[in-house]
Design a protein around this motif. Sequence first.
Motif: not given
Length: 493
Positions: A166, A176, A161-163, A283
Motif C-alpha cells: 500500500k 472478491t 493486507r500488506s502495508t 479474494n
Amino acid sequence: MIEVVIAGAGPNGLMLACELALAGVRPVVLERLTEPTDTQRANGLVGQVIRMLDRRGLYERLAPPGTGTGTGTTPIPAPRFTFGAFPLHLNDLPDNPLYTLLVPQLRIERMLTERAAELGVDIRRDHEVIGLTQGEKSVTVDLRERAPIEAEFLVGADGGRSTIRKLTGIDFPGVTSDDSVSRTGHVSVPAHLIGPDCSLTVPGFGAVPPFQHLRTEQGLIAWAPSPDGDPKLTTVEWAQPPEGEASLDELRASARRVLGTDVPLDPPTGPGPHLMRRLFGGNTRIAEHYRAGRVLLLGDAAHVHSAIGGPGLNLGLQDAVNLGWKLAAEVRGHAAEGLLDTYESERHPAARRVAMHTQAQSLLTRPGGEVTALRELFGELLDQPATRQHIAGLLAGADITYDMSPATGPLVGHWAPDLPGLPGLRDLTRTARPLLLDPTATLDPGPWSPHIDTVPAPGLDTALLLRPDCYIAWQGTTNDGLHEALATWFRPA
C-alpha cells in the motif's frame, strides 16, 4: 547501511532471510508482533516446495525420522490427494510430482526462525513499518515509535493486507466473492467413529474421508485429524452468514445442513490453542507488479487466493527461493543486467496459475444442478491417467518452466529432478550456490568460476548448469553456449 530489510517474519519472509544469508547477505527482519502468534493457520505443505526444502536440508527438520525411502528422511510422492472435492488418485502415474507433508504452520515458522538464527539473521520484533521513502540508492523505512532504518532494498512479506504494498502504491487487482461462509474449529469426536484410515463415520451419512473436501448439494465439509492435537472440521456454505462470534453450536448446525444429519462434535480436549473461526467470502488478487524501485513484494503481499488444495506456502516459499539469490547478487554487485526483474517475470505467471486452479476448484465445489453436471463430466476426465498427471503437475507447481534463452535443450527451464546418475544432488544444493554438473571433466566456466561450483558428475549423460533455485539454465556436452548462459544469469568476477 543495512543491505536488505524484510518486513514480516512469517514463513515466506524467514525463508527469504535464510536464502539471502546463504548467499552472504545479512538481512534484518522486522516483525510487527512482539511474540510469535499461536493462531492456527496452514496444516501442512503441498507441492514442489517440499523437494526444495529437502535440497536445503530443511525437510528432515520437519518430517518424522525415517520418513520416506531408504534409511534417511527423504520425501516421497503422495499416493492420493484431492482436487475440487474429487479424490485424486496418483499412485498409478508414471511420474508423480505431488508431495505432501502434514505439519502445522507454527512448526514451520519455528524451524525457519531457528535456521535463520543459525545463519546470523537479525530478527527484530515489535517493529512496525508505518512509512517508506525511496531514494536513488536506498530506501528509508519509518517505524512506529522507533528511529528510521535505511536499507539498500526493502521486501514486503507482510501478508495479504500488506502495508508495504500500500505504501509503495502497487495496485492489487482481482475479484472478491462475498456469497460464501466458511466455518472452521477444533473439535473432538467419539473414538469409535474414527476409522483405521482416519476417516470420520457420521451416523446416518457414512464416512467423511480425511484431508479431502466432500461436496454435497448443500455445501462442503472437510475433516482434518491431527497427529499433534485436536482434529479440525471445516464447512463451507453459500448462504447469508450469521452475526456474532463463531461457536461450536454454529459449526454443528452447519455440518448438519451440509450432511443432512447430526455430526457428533464435542469441544476440543487438547491443551490448545484452539481455533473457532468464521470467514466470509474470499479474494483472488495478484499485485500488478512485484517490484517498484528498491521495494519488492513476496508471498501473500504479492498474491492472495483461495486456500483450497493448500497451495499458499508452496507458492510463497518458492517465491522466496527465486528472489533470494537474485537479490543477493544485486546487493553483492555480481548480478547480470536485468536479473532482479526476472523475479516478477518468472513468479507472476506462477501466481496466475494458482489463482486459476483455485478459482476452478472453488467453482467445482459449489452446490447446484449445473455444478453437479459439470462434476459428472469432470469425473469422467479424471478416470484418464493423462488428466491426473496434468493436474498433479499443476497442483505441485512442477509444470512451471522459465525462459532460459539463449540456452536450449529438453531440460532447460525445468526444475532439476532427482538425477539417477547423481544421487548426491540434495547434498550439493544445500549451500544455494550455482552448480555446474560436468560429466566430461572438460568444461571451463572461465571468469564465472568464483561464482559457481563445478562438480564432477560421471553418471550423467549431459552437463547441466543449475541456478541456486535448482532450475536448469543450460545443458550440453561441450563449452558451446555455456558462457552465454552464464552471462545471462551471472556477472563475471
